[in-house]
Design a protein around this motif. Sequence first.
Motif, PDB file in Angstrom:
ATOM      1  N   VAL A   1       1.033  -0.976  -0.067  1.00  0.00           N
ATOM      2  CA  VAL A   1      -0.103  -0.093  -0.074  1.00  0.00           C
ATOM      3  C   VAL A   1       0.717   1.083  -0.003  1.00  0.00           C
ATOM      4  N   PRO A   2       1.290   1.933  -0.815  1.00  0.00           N
ATOM      5  CA  PRO A   2       1.857   2.753  -1.436  1.00  0.00           C
ATOM      6  C   PRO A   2       1.151   4.211  -0.414  1.00  0.00           C
ATOM      7  N   GLY A   3       1.872   4.989   0.665  1.00  0.00           N
ATOM      8  CA  GLY A   3       1.202   6.096   1.303  1.00  0.00           C
ATOM      9  C   GLY A   3       1.245   5.504   2.433  1.00  0.00           C
ATOM     10  N   LEU A   4       1.356   4.418   2.839  1.00  0.00           N
ATOM     11  CA  LEU A   4       0.830   3.702   4.711  1.00  0.00           C
ATOM     12  C   LEU A   4       1.644   3.617   5.279  1.00  0.00           C
ATOM     13  N   SER A   5       2.102   4.178   5.927  1.00  0.00           N
ATOM     14  CA  SER A   5       2.881   4.266   7.125  1.00  0.00           C
ATOM     15  C   SER A   5       2.513   3.516   8.558  1.00  0.00           C
ATOM     16  N   LEU A   6       3.061   3.049   9.152  1.00  0.00           N
ATOM     17  CA  LEU A   6       3.211   2.857  10.542  1.00  0.00           C
ATOM     18  C   LEU A   6       2.178   3.607  11.820  1.00  0.00           C
ATOM     19  N   GLU A   7       2.991   4.658  11.478  1.00  0.00           N
ATOM     20  CA  GLU A   7       1.828   6.142  12.326  1.00  0.00           C
ATOM     21  C   GLU A   7       0.727   5.830  11.651  1.00  0.00           C
ATOM     22  N   ILE A   8       0.281   5.437  10.700  1.00  0.00           N
ATOM     23  CA  ILE A   8      -0.960   6.428  10.376  1.00  0.00           C
ATOM     24  C   ILE A   8      -2.131   4.717  10.707  1.00  0.00           C
ATOM     25  N   VAL A   9      -1.539   3.329  10.839  1.00  0.00           N
ATOM     26  CA  VAL A   9      -1.515   2.462  11.012  1.00  0.00           C
ATOM     27  C   VAL A   9      -2.485   2.819  12.561  1.00  0.00           C
ATOM     28  N   ARG A  10      -1.199   3.492  13.459  1.00  0.00           N
ATOM     29  CA  ARG A  10      -1.503   3.772  14.663  1.00  0.00           C
ATOM     30  C   ARG A  10      -2.166   4.330  14.791  1.00  0.00           C
ATOM     31  N   THR A  11      -2.663   5.738  14.309  1.00  0.00           N
ATOM     32  CA  THR A  11      -3.683   6.970  14.837  1.00  0.00           C
ATOM     33  C   THR A  11      -4.579   7.197  14.307  1.00  0.00           C
ATOM     34  N   HIS A  12      -4.903   5.865  12.935  1.00  0.00           N
ATOM     35  CA  HIS A  12      -6.076   6.562  12.299  1.00  0.00           C
ATOM     36  C   HIS A  12      -7.386   4.530  12.155  1.00  0.00           C
ATOM     37  N   THR A  13      -6.622   3.901  12.967  1.00  0.00           N
ATOM     38  CA  THR A  13      -7.330   2.780  12.856  1.00  0.00           C
ATOM     39  C   THR A  13      -8.170   2.933  13.633  1.00  0.00           C
ATOM     40  N   PRO A  14     -10.339   2.708  13.546  1.00  0.00           N
ATOM     41  CA  PRO A  14     -10.643   2.683  14.055  1.00  0.00           C
ATOM     42  C   PRO A  14     -11.197   1.508  15.816  1.00  0.00           C
ATOM     43  N   THR A  15     -11.931   2.268  16.201  1.00  0.00           N
ATOM     44  CA  THR A  15     -12.142   2.011  17.456  1.00  0.00           C
ATOM     45  C   THR A  15     -12.314   0.996  17.145  1.00  0.00           C
ATOM     46  N   GLY A  16     -12.362  -0.224  18.307  1.00  0.00           N
ATOM     47  CA  GLY A  16     -12.766  -1.655  18.305  1.00  0.00           C
ATOM     48  C   GLY A  16     -11.635  -2.408  17.813  1.00  0.00           C
ATOM     49  N   TRP A  17     -10.811  -2.160  17.742  1.00  0.00           N
ATOM     50  CA  TRP A  17      -9.772  -3.135  16.701  1.00  0.00           C
ATOM     51  C   TRP A  17      -8.526  -3.316  18.313  1.00  0.00           C
ATOM     52  N   GLN A  18      -8.459  -4.580  18.124  1.00  0.00           N
ATOM     53  CA  GLN A  18      -7.531  -4.849  19.354  1.00  0.00           C
ATOM     54  C   GLN A  18      -5.973  -4.818  18.422  1.00  0.00           C
ATOM     55  N   MET A  19      -5.044  -3.738  18.770  1.00  0.00           N
ATOM     56  CA  MET A  19      -3.686  -4.080  17.814  1.00  0.00           C
ATOM     57  C   MET A  19      -2.548  -4.016  19.027  1.00  0.00           C
ATOM     58  N   GLN A  20      -1.448  -4.955  18.285  1.00  0.00           N
ATOM     59  CA  GLN A  20      -0.247  -4.895  19.291  1.00  0.00           C
ATOM     60  C   GLN A  20       1.110  -5.020  18.514  1.00  0.00           C
ATOM     61  N   PRO A  21       1.979  -4.420  19.078  1.00  0.00           N
ATOM     62  CA  PRO A  21       3.492  -4.654  18.257  1.00  0.00           C
ATOM     63  C   PRO A  21       3.651  -5.914  17.575  1.00  0.00           C
ATOM     64  N   GLY A  22       4.550  -6.148  16.743  1.00  0.00           N
ATOM     65  CA  GLY A  22       4.949  -7.586  16.150  1.00  0.00           C
ATOM     66  C   GLY A  22       4.068  -7.417  15.040  1.00  0.00           C
ATOM     67  N   ARG A  23       4.516  -8.976  14.792  1.00  0.00           N
ATOM     68  CA  ARG A  23       3.969  -9.400  13.804  1.00  0.00           C
ATOM     69  C   ARG A  23       3.481 -11.203  14.271  1.00  0.00           C
TER      70      ARG A  23
ATOM     71  N   PRO B   1       9.164   2.513   4.689  1.00  0.00           N
ATOM     72  CA  PRO B   1       8.487   3.606   5.537  1.00  0.00           C
ATOM     73  C   PRO B   1       7.986   4.701   5.162  1.00  0.00           C
ATOM     74  N   GLN B   2       7.156   4.520   4.281  1.00  0.00           N
ATOM     75  CA  GLN B   2       6.339   5.714   3.123  1.00  0.00           C
ATOM     76  C   GLN B   2       5.011   4.301   2.543  1.00  0.00           C
ATOM     77  N   GLN B   3       5.413   2.425   2.835  1.00  0.00           N
ATOM     78  CA  GLN B   3       5.031   2.121   1.319  1.00  0.00           C
ATOM     79  C   GLN B   3       5.156   0.515   2.483  1.00  0.00           C
ATOM     80  N   ALA B   4       3.881   0.083   3.401  1.00  0.00           N
ATOM     81  CA  ALA B   4       3.749  -0.604   3.875  1.00  0.00           C
ATOM     82  C   ALA B   4       3.126  -1.887   3.651  1.00  0.00           C
ATOM     83  N   ALA B   5       4.007  -3.563   3.516  1.00  0.00           N
ATOM     84  CA  ALA B   5       2.852  -4.674   3.342  1.00  0.00           C
ATOM     85  C   ALA B   5       2.033  -4.417   4.101  1.00  0.00           C
ATOM     86  N   VAL B   6       0.469  -5.614   3.590  1.00  0.00           N
ATOM     87  CA  VAL B   6       0.241  -6.135   4.618  1.00  0.00           C
ATOM     88  C   VAL B   6      -0.415  -7.465   4.389  1.00  0.00           C
ATOM     89  N   GLU B   7       0.265  -8.194   4.974  1.00  0.00           N
ATOM     90  CA  GLU B   7      -0.062  -9.691   5.646  1.00  0.00           C
ATOM     91  C   GLU B   7      -1.676 -10.424   5.952  1.00  0.00           C
TER      92      GLU B   7
END
Length: 384
Positions: A256-278, A339-345
């Motif tokens: 996903v071009p333009g996607l960073s982990l910071e965007i994921v941290r700050t813009h993921t909707p509430t209700g999702w469980q988020m944890q560091p690591g794979r 950093p500005q192009q995340a891979a989504v597994e």
Amino acid sequence: MPDTSGSVLRLEPLRAWRFVAGKVSALGAVTSPPYDVLEPAIVRRLTDSDLHNMVRLILPRDPDLGPGRYDEPARRLAQWQQDGVVVQDESPALYVYEQRLGNAVLCGLVGSLRLDPARTVVLPHEEVMPHWVDDRLRLMEATDADLEPILLAYAGGSVASDAVDAARAGEPWLEAETYNGAEHRIWRIDDPEVLSAISTELAKHEAVIADGHHRYAAYLERQLREPYRPGAEVGLAMLVDYIRHPLTLDPIHRVVPGLSLEIVRTHTPTGWQMQPGRVDGDPDRISITDGTSWLTLHSDGETPTVALLHEVLLPAWGVVEEDISFHHTLADALALAGPQQAAVELAAPRMDQVLRSAAHGVVLPQKATSFGPKPRVGLLFRML
């Protein structure tokens, strides 16, 4: 338009085209995986393997030529016919195709599938991308051929599956081995009584498109354009009883071009469980990486994660879907992460989720699944 009322699942015999062993280096050397799993390194290897490899037909080069890029494979196929490199079977048959690679076995029937525009017996399970449908349609129209069978899955074929297994007890009509070590065998079924029994059995079932949604959509568009042309009412397909001969189900990952982990941290909707690591082994998770660090999101398991990604997360992250690329192996996706192009597994949807959504007419996003093993391209194909 053709009458689609009272549709039943029909796989009809055909006079398939095939390569002549003495005209090519080896039957396996001219085959290819389907067009949509061909990474550049594989294309180079196949192109070098034999001048007649099917990749030269199914993956037209020179995109800058526009519609003219499909003329080259059309001329090439016509020349192969003229030179006797490919020939047509003498009489119609259904073909039993078996592919073995280690413990993985693909086994089913290849024939001409009666199209089902009403979607009552041939059920899609994921969306298509219009530009790929147009690409496959242009190739079909230029070559006047169905070069790659789509893959269909149905359950509990009994009589038809018994006929498949009975044919495999005899001597193969065609055998080939490919560079990856896979063994391919084909048998013919042409006995009228057996064909009639298969037809009667299949009419009791519906089938899910496991692989080849864009090709099937191109079949339907071709029929729409030329509804009364002989041969336009069917398309090349392989039908597998997944109870007798199970298929694998794998995910397709995203970059996903333009996607960073910071965007994921700050813009993921509430209700999702988020944890560091794979987190590995959880079928209801989405893992995102910038090539260095990972974040993992967990869903409630009710909806396939690929649907939640496209319907909920990508809009929340401000992603333009047209910029996303799709990758069948995680390694290919990770190679592009930054950093500005995340891979989504993604984890693979469960079979029950796929079948349930298809049966209810609900389709998953494009490139939601990768069913396998996939039939090899070039062992059998169809000319209109």
